[in-house]
Design a protein around this motif. Structure first.
Motif, PDB file in Angstrom:
ATOM      1  N   LYS A   1      85.554  48.003   6.564  1.00  0.00           N
ATOM      2  CA  LYS A   1      85.579  47.768   8.007  1.00  0.00           C
ATOM      3  C   LYS A   1      86.901  48.212   8.638  1.00  0.00           C
ATOM      4  CE  LYS A   1      82.338  43.875   8.171  1.00  0.00           C
ATOM      5  NZ  LYS A   1      82.122  42.476   8.626  1.00  0.00           N
ATOM      6  N   ASN A   2      87.875  48.569   7.823  1.00  0.00           N
ATOM      7  CA  ASN A   2      89.178  48.980   8.343  1.00  0.00           C
ATOM      8  C   ASN A   2      89.070  50.334   9.035  1.00  0.00           C
ATOM      9  OD1 ASN A   2      90.423  46.683   7.276  1.00  0.00           O
ATOM     10  ND2 ASN A   2      90.734  47.689   5.296  1.00  0.00           N
ATOM     11  N   THR A   3      89.801  50.491  10.128  1.00  0.00           N
ATOM     12  CA  THR A   3      89.855  51.766  10.838  1.00  0.00           C
ATOM     13  C   THR A   3      91.092  52.582  10.447  1.00  0.00           C
ATOM     14  OG1 THR A   3      90.937  50.679  12.712  1.00  0.00           O
ATOM     15  CG2 THR A   3      88.543  50.910  12.797  1.00  0.00           C
ATOM     16  N   ARG A   4      91.702  52.204   9.329  1.00  0.00           N
ATOM     17  CA  ARG A   4      92.791  52.979   8.723  1.00  0.00           C
ATOM     18  C   ARG A   4      92.496  53.053   7.224  1.00  0.00           C
ATOM     19  NH1 ARG A   4      98.305  54.491   9.286  1.00  0.00           N
ATOM     20  NH2 ARG A   4      99.516  54.287   7.357  1.00  0.00           N
ATOM     21  N   ILE A   5      92.222  54.253   6.760  1.00  0.00           N
ATOM     22  CA  ILE A   5      91.839  54.456   5.364  1.00  0.00           C
ATOM     23  C   ILE A   5      92.850  55.398   4.720  1.00  0.00           C
ATOM     24  CG2 ILE A   5      90.060  55.357   3.813  1.00  0.00           C
ATOM     25  CD1 ILE A   5      87.974  54.535   5.806  1.00  0.00           C
ATOM     26  N   GLY A   6      93.314  55.038   3.519  1.00  0.00           N
ATOM     27  CA  GLY A   6      94.283  55.859   2.800  1.00  0.00           C
ATOM     28  C   GLY A   6      93.622  56.640   1.681  1.00  0.00           C
ATOM     29  N   LEU A   7      93.940  57.925   1.612  1.00  0.00           N
ATOM     30  CA  LEU A   7      93.515  58.783   0.506  1.00  0.00           C
ATOM     31  C   LEU A   7      94.704  58.913  -0.431  1.00  0.00           C
ATOM     32  CD1 LEU A   7      91.741  61.578   2.604  1.00  0.00           C
ATOM     33  CD2 LEU A   7      90.833  59.365   1.855  1.00  0.00           C
ATOM     34  N   LEU A   8      94.599  58.326  -1.621  1.00  0.00           N
ATOM     35  CA  LEU A   8      95.751  58.169  -2.504  1.00  0.00           C
ATOM     36  C   LEU A   8      95.688  59.138  -3.682  1.00  0.00           C
ATOM     37  CD1 LEU A   8      95.789  54.264  -2.596  1.00  0.00           C
ATOM     38  CD2 LEU A   8      96.901  55.786  -0.948  1.00  0.00           C
ATOM     39  N   ASN A   9      96.821  59.227  -4.400  1.00  0.00           N
ATOM     40  CA  ASN A   9      96.952  60.050  -5.612  1.00  0.00           C
ATOM     41  C   ASN A   9      96.634  61.524  -5.338  1.00  0.00           C
ATOM     42  OD1 ASN A   9      97.559  57.695  -7.134  1.00  0.00           O
ATOM     43  ND2 ASN A   9      95.364  57.273  -7.352  1.00  0.00           N
ATOM     44  N   LEU A  10      97.234  62.056  -4.286  1.00  0.00           N
ATOM     45  CA  LEU A  10      97.031  63.455  -3.926  1.00  0.00           C
ATOM     46  C   LEU A  10      98.218  64.299  -4.379  1.00  0.00           C
ATOM     47  CD1 LEU A  10      95.694  62.990  -0.266  1.00  0.00           C
ATOM     48  CD2 LEU A  10      94.409  62.975  -2.415  1.00  0.00           C
ATOM     49  N   LYS A  11      98.045  65.607  -4.340  1.00  0.00           N
ATOM     50  CA  LYS A  11      99.119  66.533  -4.685  1.00  0.00           C
ATOM     51  C   LYS A  11      99.973  66.808  -3.449  1.00  0.00           C
ATOM     52  CE  LYS A  11      96.124  68.929  -8.004  1.00  0.00           C
ATOM     53  NZ  LYS A  11      95.502  70.233  -8.342  1.00  0.00           N
TER      54      LYS A  11
ATOM     55  N   ASP B   1      80.799  44.294  15.030  1.00  0.00           N
ATOM     56  CA  ASP B   1      81.485  43.732  13.862  1.00  0.00           C
ATOM     57  C   ASP B   1      80.851  44.184  12.562  1.00  0.00           C
ATOM     58  OD1 ASP B   1      83.183  42.416  15.574  1.00  0.00           O
ATOM     59  OD2 ASP B   1      81.993  40.570  15.595  1.00  0.00           O
ATOM     60  N   THR B   2      79.623  44.685  12.637  1.00  0.00           N
ATOM     61  CA  THR B   2      78.923  45.060  11.406  1.00  0.00           C
ATOM     62  C   THR B   2      79.193  46.515  11.007  1.00  0.00           C
ATOM     63  OG1 THR B   2      76.965  45.631  12.718  1.00  0.00           O
ATOM     64  CG2 THR B   2      77.089  43.393  11.821  1.00  0.00           C
ATOM     65  N   LEU B   3      80.022  47.247  11.760  1.00  0.00           N
ATOM     66  CA  LEU B   3      80.298  48.642  11.429  1.00  0.00           C
ATOM     67  C   LEU B   3      81.166  48.747  10.184  1.00  0.00           C
ATOM     68  CD1 LEU B   3      80.988  50.465  14.825  1.00  0.00           C
ATOM     69  CD2 LEU B   3      79.140  50.918  13.227  1.00  0.00           C
ATOM     70  N   GLN B   4      80.826  49.718   9.316  1.00  0.00           N
ATOM     71  CA  GLN B   4      81.626  50.031   8.145  1.00  0.00           C
ATOM     72  C   GLN B   4      81.822  51.541   8.078  1.00  0.00           C
ATOM     73  OE1 GLN B   4      80.320  48.159   4.494  1.00  0.00           O
ATOM     74  NE2 GLN B   4      79.481  46.397   5.580  1.00  0.00           N
TER      75      GLN B   4
END
Length: 367
Positions: A197-207, A174-177
């Motif tokens: 801690k989310n296993t879904r990360i968004g990379l925003l404001n891209l071309k 539970d302590t993983l980031q």
């Protein structure tokens, strides 16, 4: 008669004498060397170099101990019976699943040793009654000393202005980031997301329609941070917007139409310019049919050569006007008809054949 006190003193002196060095050396084995702890994603392994002996199979035993604060206590607050404390405030040595083993490694991963505990391990070699000295490791805390590997990428969802990374980690903590480092492939300007801690990360404001590369790392934060290494770089392209897709469709349609029109014009001009050449190559040469050729080869029918020449080139024609009186003309015509009546019958037949074949040749040439 000797005194009882003197005899007792003699016995005590004999018992206090040390054992002969030779006898002690026979019961000693060399200690294991290069004792090392290897830990990756909380999979803990103790390894050492084998002890070499002349004969026999050497066995090894591994034990560990924990701080007194981690030991169980009874109702009166004292440690269980038989557990001795030492000056370093560590308690008793416990055996794990590595007693009398032949391998030179011990996997001490398990629920009996908590990842937050500070432990020390020791190992010794045994051969019959002969044993080596214990060799101890440095202090080990799994949360702080294990290497946290990068997560495993599952898939990437692409939109015109963002990338969404979906991944999983083999460690169930539970302590993983997690943190993502990303950059545009054509540049070296790097950006980083916040730890999450989310296993879904968004990379925003891209071309849109641009290739981006990224790396992921994980960390454990209990007492202090334990940050793992970055993963291998992977690249993915952002998608195109609906407007750009429509523009692509229009451009492709116009380009295809222009190409078709150009090809049609080129084909038409080619046919117009090279009509006779194409006709010459694709149309078989003219040849008199065999039954007509056999008929014309009759000695009395000397028109074969004339037919072939007439097919190759057009016969010239001239205009002729005859001016005479009526009576002289009628007499001349009657004489000519009477003279050539028999010869003209066969000549007319040949001329009819020639005329028919010429018409056939001219009709073929016009086509």
């Amino acid at each position: 008669m000797p005194r009882p006190g003197a005899a007792l003193l003699l016995c005590l002196l004999l018992l206090s004498l040390p054992e002969p060095p030779a006898a002690e050396s026979l019961l000693k084995l060399p200690t294991p060397q290069n004792v090392t702890i290897y830990s990756y994603n909380y999979q803990n392994l103790l390894m050492w170099a084998p002890v070499k002996v002349d004969s026999g199979s050497v066995l090894y035993t591994v034990q560990f101990r924990t701080p007194i604060s981690c030991l169980p206590t009874v109702a009166n607050g004292r440690s269980p019976k038989g557990h001795e404390q030492n000056r370093e405030a560590y308690n008793f040595w416990e055996e794990i699943n590595c007693t009398d083993i032949t391998k030179t490694e011990c996997n001490f991963t398990g629920p009996d040793i908590k990842s937050v505990w500070t432990i020390i391990l020791r190992v010794r070699a045994e051969l019959g009654q002969a044993k080596s000295d214990w060799v101890e490791t440095n202090k080990f805390v799994a949360d702080q000393n294990t290497t946290i590997g990068p997560p495993v990428m599952v898939n990437v969802d692409s939109t015109p202005d963002s990338l969404f990374l979906n991944f999983l980690h083999t460690v169930k903590e539970d302590t993983l980031q997690y943190l993502v480092r990303y950059w545009e492939k054509s540049t070296n300007i790097q950006h980083e997301t916040e730890w999450t801690k989310n296993t879904r990360i968004g990379l925003l404001n891209l071309k849109q329609l641009t290739m981006y590369c990224f790396q992921i790392r994980a960390k454990v934060h209990v007492v202090r941070e334990n940050i793992g290494p970055l993963s291998e770089a992977k690249c993915h392209k952002t998608a195109a917007s609906d407007a750009m897709r429509a523009g692509f469709v229009v451009v492709i349609f116009v380009a295809a139409t222009v190409i078709v029109v150009i090809l049609a014009i080129v084909c038409f001009l080619f046919i117009q310019k090279f009509h006779q050449v194409a006709k010459y190559w694709f149309q078989p040469p003219f040849k008199i049919p065999p039954h007509i050729e056999e008929y014309l080869e009759d000695p009395e029918m000397s028109v074969l050569e004339e037919l072939q020449n007439n097919c190759a080139e057009e016969e010239p024609w001239d205009s002729l006007s005859v001016v005479s009186n009526a009576e002289g003309s009628q007499a001349l015509v009657r004489d000519t008809l009477n003279t050539n009546v028999h010869s003209d019958s066969r000549s007319i037949e040949r001329k009819n054949l020639i005329t028919l074949y010429q018409l056939h040749c001219l009709d073929a040439l016009e086509r």
